[in-house]
Design a protein around this motif. Structure first.
Motif, short mmCIF file in Angstrom:
data_model
loop_
_atom_site.label_atom_id
_atom_site.label_comp_id
_atom_site.label_asym_id
_atom_site.label_seq_id
_atom_site.Cartn_x
_atom_site.Cartn_y
_atom_site.Cartn_z
N GLY A 255 8.54 41.96 50.39
CA GLY A 255 10.23 42.75 50.50
C GLY A 255 10.53 41.66 51.03
N ILE A 256 9.36 41.21 52.31
CA ILE A 256 9.97 40.08 53.64
C ILE A 256 9.73 38.31 53.75
CG2 ILE A 256 9.09 40.04 55.96
CD1 ILE A 256 10.17 42.76 55.95
N THR A 257 11.22 38.31 53.72
CA THR A 257 11.01 37.08 53.86
C THR A 257 10.84 36.25 54.85
OG1 THR A 257 13.26 37.21 54.26
CG2 THR A 257 12.71 36.90 51.63
N GLN A 258 11.25 34.56 54.80
CA GLN A 258 10.22 34.41 56.49
C GLN A 258 12.03 34.56 56.72
OE1 GLN A 258 11.10 29.60 56.16
NE2 GLN A 258 8.32 29.93 56.94
N ALA A 259 13.04 34.67 56.96
CA ALA A 259 14.08 34.91 57.09
C ALA A 259 14.36 35.97 57.61
CB ALA A 259 15.24 34.48 56.22
N THR A 260 13.67 36.94 57.25
CA THR A 260 13.61 38.15 57.40
C THR A 260 12.44 38.56 58.77
OG1 THR A 260 14.01 39.61 55.48
CG2 THR A 260 12.97 40.67 57.34
N LEU A 261 10.93 37.74 58.56
CA LEU A 261 10.54 37.48 59.70
C LEU A 261 11.40 36.98 60.82
CD1 LEU A 261 7.55 36.75 57.65
CD2 LEU A 261 8.02 38.85 58.82
N LYS A 262 12.01 35.93 60.85
CA LYS A 262 12.67 34.90 61.85
C LYS A 262 13.23 35.64 62.51
CE LYS A 262 14.68 30.20 62.79
NZ LYS A 262 14.73 28.85 61.96
N ALA A 263 14.47 36.61 61.72
CA ALA A 263 15.78 37.37 62.44
C ALA A 263 14.57 38.67 63.25
CB ALA A 263 16.31 37.92 61.42
N MET A 264 13.60 39.39 62.61
CA MET A 264 12.68 39.82 63.51
C MET A 264 12.44 39.62 64.07
SD MET A 264 10.88 41.97 60.66
CE MET A 264 9.77 43.23 62.13
#
Lengths: 384, 180
Positions: free
Chosen positions: A353-362
């Protein structure tokens, strides 16, 4: 002398360590993968970073409500709460026990170092909360020892997860149903100095890995070091050089600290490890990251020469892979990275459920402290 | 539990240990080996009823996955710290194992591209064509890698090595090449 490559297989099978996954675990992973594929087929909506305010677990920080002295022996060690660090720096038998370097909800870890090797640790101290450690293998098969008035058991050969050569360890019951462990590493071994293979290079023969030398400590030294372990009466939150303002919804902190995952290597990179869902350490007899849970690791540390070939523009978060983003500070001296690993351990974020965009935002939202200035580090403030 | 699940679980129970050993031979790390096996088997589950020879498929996929796990960039940073508490186990003191340990140690020093070919050909017993299909490489590359992989083994193991299994394959390959 006949040397046949296929003779290696039975030898390896005979000497294999216990398996981390059971057939039921694999079946569960397969079912989950199948469900995720179906879900992805129905709706491929990108998962936004659903964040939740981090809850601070009761007794997780700063308190000391459940600090209790060891019963029946010298009250040198206290029982810490989840994610608390209470081990203090101590010298014994020519070795230095560090302060707490890693915490989880079930145990804290410290390194044992020697001036003779500043790159690698000489051993490890683990202090478990009551009921967390399963000492059966030690109490039933070990040699009884006395650790400063407390019952202990010495085992001459135990195997580390990442190290093929067995070494000695000692377990003692420092409080009611609460165990501590000291283990000795080998003087040389796997870890630093072994190159990562370059898949495009089909010419270079890798150098022979260093042969393991004798363990840094024998039974008497381990007993002395164990007896020297000390804790504070008031627990302090462990400090790390990376801070997340929020955790993704449905994720919790699994561990935090500066202990390297590479056997014995002293690299001092800070990390926070999150797992999907919640995990509690119980009846553990070895320290393994929990199986069957997706994870996110965010780490921060010095930018090393070996990483200099990475093309990263200072000051911006870049994601070279779908499950991996990095950030370099303006001076090109600090590096932070974030990765996601699926529940089955595979190198991708499918099913997390973790996209690249999520990782980048984190990673963009994380605060990174100067790796060399521990006074600027942040207390661990995450709970379940 | 459905019949499919039961079949799959029985297959996993029967092959798990061997697959993990095969992965370990390939990558030299038990944890990476377990990760590779878990990845391969769990990926087989959704397609279980469509895989014709699951044992063959699994072995070949595990070798590929074990090499792939080793290729992960920055894997040290990606893993959590704290995987290092010892577990109690017995050491192996049997003498005859030494030679096989030496052979395995030498295999782990062979470049990964060549190593995967050696594992599939001489441990799994695949033909050149089967190895080429398993790795998605041309047969010519597999032959070349076989020859170079065995040569690398001989360089590592030294001049005392006279009859490493596989020499006959190299000889056959050389003869075949000359004939062809």
């Amino acid at each position: 002398m006949s040397q046949r490559l296929h003779d290696i297989l039975p030898m390896v099978e005979e000497n294999a360590p216990p398996m981390r996954f059971t057939p039921d675990d694999i079946l569960g992973l397969g079912r989950r993968r199948k469900r995720n594929r179906r879900a992805a087929a129905v709706a491929s909506a990108a998962t936004a970073l659903a964040v939740a305010v981090v809850a601070v677990a009761p007794n997780a920080l700063g308190g000391g409500d459940d600090l209790a002295p060891a019963a029946g022996g010298p009250a040198m060690l206290t029982v810490a709460g989840p994610f608390q660090g209470t081990i203090v720096t101590t010298e014994a038998a020519g070795f230095t026990i560090s302060e707490t370097a890693q915490v989880t909800d079930g145990y804290q870890l410290a390194t044992i170092t020697t001036p003779q090797d500043t790159a690698r640790a000489a051993g490890l101290v683990a202090l478990f909360r009551p009921g967390v450690f399963s000492a059966k293998a030690y109490t039933e098969g070990g040699q009884k020892v006395d650790v400063d008035g407390r019952p202990g058991w010495y085992v001459p050969e135990v195997r580390f997860a990442d190290e093929p050569d067995p070494g000695p360890a000692l377990v003692w019951e420092y409080a009611e149903n609460a165990y501590a462990l000291v283990a000795a590493y080998h003087r040389t071994g796997r870890g630093a100095g072994v190159p990562e293979p370059d898949p495009s290079d089909t010419t270079t023969i890798y150098p022979e890995p260093p042969k393991a030398g004798p363990p840094w400590m024998d039974k008497a030294q381990l007993t002395t070091v164990a007896a020297a372990v000390r804790t504070t009466d008031t627990a302090e939150p462990l400090r790390v050089g990376v801070k997340l303002p929020e955790l993704p919804s449905g994720w919790s902190l699994d561990s935090a600290g500066t202990l390297s995952s590479t056997y014995g290597l002293l690299d001092d990179d800070s990390h926070l490890r999150l797992v999907q869902g919640s995990h509690t350490y119980q009846d553990v007899d070895q320290l393994r990251t929990p199986a069957g849970l997706a994870s996110i690791v965010i780490s921060a540390g010095p930018y090393r020469a070996s990483e200099a070939n990475l093309e990263i523009a200072p000051g911006e978060v870049r994601c070279p892979k779908v499950d991996w983003c990095v950030w370099l500070n303006a001076d090109r001296t600090w590096l932070a990275a974030i990765t996601a690993t699926a529940a089955d351990g595979s190198v991708n974020n499918a099913g997390t459920g973790i996209t690249q965009a999520t990782l980048k935002a984190m990673l963009s939202s994380a605060t990174i402290a100067d790796p060399a200035d521990r006074s600027s580090w942040f207390p661990v403030r995450a709970g379940k | 539990m459905s019949e499919t699940d039961r079949d799959f679980r029985e297959f996993v129970a029967a092959h798990l240990e061997r697959l993990r050993a095969l992965a370990y031979i390939t990558c030299g790390d038990w944890q990476l080996a377990e990760d590779a096996v878990a990845t391969v088997l769990s990926r087989m589950y959704p397609r279980w009823e469509r895989i014709e020879q699951p044992a063959v498929y699994a072995r070949q996929a595990v070798v590929r996955a074990a090499i792939s796990e080793k290729r992960r960039p920055w894997w040290r940073r990606e893993r959590s710290a704290g995987d290092a508490l010892p577990e109690v186990s017995l050491a192996d003191h049997s003498g005859p194992v030494d030679e096989r340990l030496r052979l395995h140690a030498a295999l782990l020093r062979v470049p990964v591209g060549l190593r995967s070919v050696l594992v599939l050909r001489f441990i799994e017993g695949l033909s050149v064509a089967e190895t080429a299909e398993a790795l998605g490489r041309p047969e010519g590359t597999v032959k070349n890698y076989t020859s170079r992989g065995l040569e690398a083994m001989r360089r590592i193991l030294g001049p005392n090595l006279t009859d490493l299994e596989g020499d006959k394959h190299v000889t056959a390959f050389a003869r075949h090449s000359a004939d062809g």
